[in-house]
Design an enzyme around this catalytic site. Structure first.
Site, PDB file in Angstrom:
ATOM      1  N   ASP A  15       0.806  -1.214   0.000  1.00 38.10           N
ATOM      2  CA  ASP A  15       0.000   0.000   0.000  1.00 38.10           C
ATOM      3  C   ASP A  15       0.840   1.265   0.000  1.00 38.10           C
ATOM      4  O   ASP A  15       0.641   2.158  -0.827  1.00 38.10           O
ATOM      5  CB  ASP A  15      -0.935   0.008   1.213  1.00 38.10           C
ATOM      6  CG  ASP A  15      -2.039  -1.028   1.104  1.00 38.10           C
ATOM      7  OD1 ASP A  15      -1.869  -1.995   0.341  1.00 38.10           O
ATOM      8  OD2 ASP A  15      -3.067  -0.884   1.784  1.00 38.10           O
ATOM      9  N   ARG A  95       0.301   2.625  17.043  1.00 36.26           N
ATOM     10  CA  ARG A  95      -0.146   3.767  16.234  1.00 36.26           C
ATOM     11  C   ARG A  95       0.052   5.128  16.900  1.00 36.26           C
ATOM     12  O   ARG A  95       0.440   6.083  16.230  1.00 36.26           O
ATOM     13  CB  ARG A  95      -1.608   3.582  15.813  1.00 36.26           C
ATOM     14  CG  ARG A  95      -1.870   2.366  14.920  1.00 36.26           C
ATOM     15  CD  ARG A  95      -0.752   2.101  13.968  1.00 36.26           C
ATOM     16  NE  ARG A  95      -1.033   1.037  13.010  1.00 36.26           N
ATOM     17  CZ  ARG A  95      -0.124   0.251  12.480  1.00 36.26           C
ATOM     18  NH1 ARG A  95       1.138   0.389  12.851  1.00 36.26           N
ATOM     19  NH2 ARG A  95      -0.447  -0.669  11.604  1.00 36.26           N
ATOM     20  N   ASP A 124      -6.979   1.544  11.624  1.00 34.83           N
ATOM     21  CA  ASP A 124      -5.765   2.348  11.674  1.00 34.83           C
ATOM     22  C   ASP A 124      -5.977   3.786  11.218  1.00 34.83           C
ATOM     23  O   ASP A 124      -5.337   4.704  11.735  1.00 34.83           O
ATOM     24  CB  ASP A 124      -4.658   1.696  10.847  1.00 34.83           C
ATOM     25  CG  ASP A 124      -3.924   0.612  11.614  1.00 34.83           C
ATOM     26  OD1 ASP A 124      -4.097   0.555  12.849  1.00 34.83           O
ATOM     27  OD2 ASP A 124      -3.194  -0.176  10.993  1.00 34.83           O
ATOM     28  N   SER A 180      -2.099  -9.518   4.437  1.00 39.28           N
ATOM     29  CA  SER A 180      -1.195  -8.453   4.857  1.00 39.28           C
ATOM     30  C   SER A 180      -0.716  -8.721   6.274  1.00 39.28           C
ATOM     31  O   SER A 180      -1.379  -9.393   7.066  1.00 39.28           O
ATOM     32  CB  SER A 180      -1.893  -7.092   4.798  1.00 39.28           C
ATOM     33  OG  SER A 180      -2.988  -7.049   5.689  1.00 39.28           O
TER      34      SER A 180
END
Length: 417
Positions: A15, A95, A124, A180
């Site tokens: 990505d 994050r 996310d 992923s």
């Protein structure tokens, strides 16, 4: 004229590799990539060269592992945070650290925006943007997956893989292995692709190559291994008598937990955006630390303090999962958690064996367990008179008896009718 600058959270995966080039072309801007080294190991190899070759004007790769362990993983584990009873929040807790460093770089570079590769269906995007908003409300956020033009160009991963191949961008994803992954010091997560079918057995022998941090319990050693963890004020400070930093503790526990097949979770969870999703997780070291910390608390934490802290676990876990790490309510909860950990000091012994963490002993200089009081033999302290329990039970039974009497009267009246 100088071009605008955009700071992109860059992993080098499918990505963000595509997004780097797409942002540069679409916004005619300088793209500064930022990669947080939070324990991805060899995934960072060649990342700077790849980012520059894909079009980045500047590359930041910052080693944040020590900060991640000390300021994020340890405080979260002190809170006993566990999402939906299974998930140790490995991706979620990374994050806010990434967002924090991103906005610091954006301010230092004079960037107009930060950008990320999180999809419009996932958690996310929320985590990055809420944490960024709490720290730097003036900075714009670009989320390509939510932009119509980007989605038109890339309806799915197959088109992205084809684009990468046609532009000479190396990526690890492929049509044959489309799931992923996200790796850091605390865990590895796996999602999408074949894992979108909740009936797909990720633990099958044919899928063993998917896992990175741990062997399957069936392949773990036939002999157990003893481990001693020393805690001080809720933090693990030593393993087997050897003093260690939080980072060193996590690295060593990952090694030991992975060796013994500990910490695999396969679950369907509820995303903050409203849908259910399936995730497979490896959290070997974190599972050991979480379990040992709880055992230490059982010996040293006051009952009512534990009850109060535990009543907030779901709230705390949801705050981390949903992206509110820097929110005032999480900070307030953390102050309570820190206070609750002042007495969590001592040693936990566990046995690691084929996916299991088996209790093997507890000791503490500030233990609240008093064998003289707890004994079934004669109490030499005379601290507890068994006869006092009669009054205790009577008082606690009073409301139950009153309620039962009301229910019986109602039943009799109904029968009389």
């Amino acid at each position: 004229m100088a071009k605008d600058k955009i700071v992109l959270a860059y992993s080098g995966g499918l990505d963000t590799s595509i997004i780097l080039k797409w942002l540069k072309e679409t916004y005619d801007a300088e793209i500064i990539t930022f990669t947080a080294d939070i324990g991805q190991a060899d995934e960072l190899d060649g990342l700077e060269e790849k980012a520059l070759a894909t079009g980045a004007s500047k590359v930041y790769i910052d080693d944040l592992r020590a900060e991640f362990a000390e300021d994020f993983i340890y405080p979260m584990f002190q809170a006993g945070a566990l999402y939906e009873g299974q998930y140790l929040l490995g991706t979620s807790i990374a994050r806010p650290l990434i967002a924090k460093r991103m906005v610091e770089i954006a301010r230092a570079e004079g960037a107009i925006a930060i950008a990320h590769g999180a999809t419009g269906k996932g958690n996310d995007q929320v985590r990055f943007e809420l944490n960024a908003a709490a720290l730097a409300p003036e900075i714009q956020v670009i989320a390509p997956w939510r932009l119509e033009k980007f989605r038109e160009d890339f309806p799915g991963r197959a088109e992205m893989i084809a684009y990468a191949e046609s532009h000479g961008i190396p990526v690890t994803a492929s049509a044959a292995k489309p799931y992923s992954t996200d790796r850091n010091l605390l865990h590895i997560s796996y999602e999408s692709g074949v894992l979108e079918d909740p009936d797909f057995d990720a633990s099958a022998e044919s899928n063993k190559d998917m896992f990175v941090l741990s062997v399957s319990p069936e392949d773990a050693p036939d002999q157990p291994e003893m481990l001693e963890l020393q805690f001080e004020k809720g933090n693990c400070i030593a393993l087997n008598g050897q003093s260690m930093t939080p980072l060193e503790v996590m690295e060593k526990l990952n090694e030991l937990g992975g060796k013994h097949g500990i910490g695999r979770v396969d679950m369907v969870e509820n995303r903050f955006v409203g849908m259910k999703s399936r995730g497979v997780y490896e959290t070997p070291g974190g599972t050991i630390l979480f379990t040992a910390h709880r055992k230490m608390e059982s010996l040293t934490m006051d009952r009512e303090v534990m009850s109060l802290r535990d009543s907030l676990i779901t709230r705390y876990a949801n705050l981390v999962y949903n992206g509110f790490w820097f929110a005032p309510e999480r900070l307030a909860l953390q102050a309570l958690v820190t206070e609750s950990q002042k007495n969590i000091t001592g040693t936990v012994k566990v046995k690691l064996y084929k996916g299991n963490i088996i209790a093997a002993g507890l000791s503490s200089p500030v233990s609240l367990y008093n064998p003289d009081i707890a004994t079934m033999e004669a109490d030499p302290t005379n601290a507890y008179d068994q006869g006092d329990a009669a009054g205790f039970i009577q008082l606690n039974a009073l409301r139950l008896k009153v309620n039962a009497g009301v229910q019986q009267a109602a039943a009799q009246a109904k029968q009389g009718v």
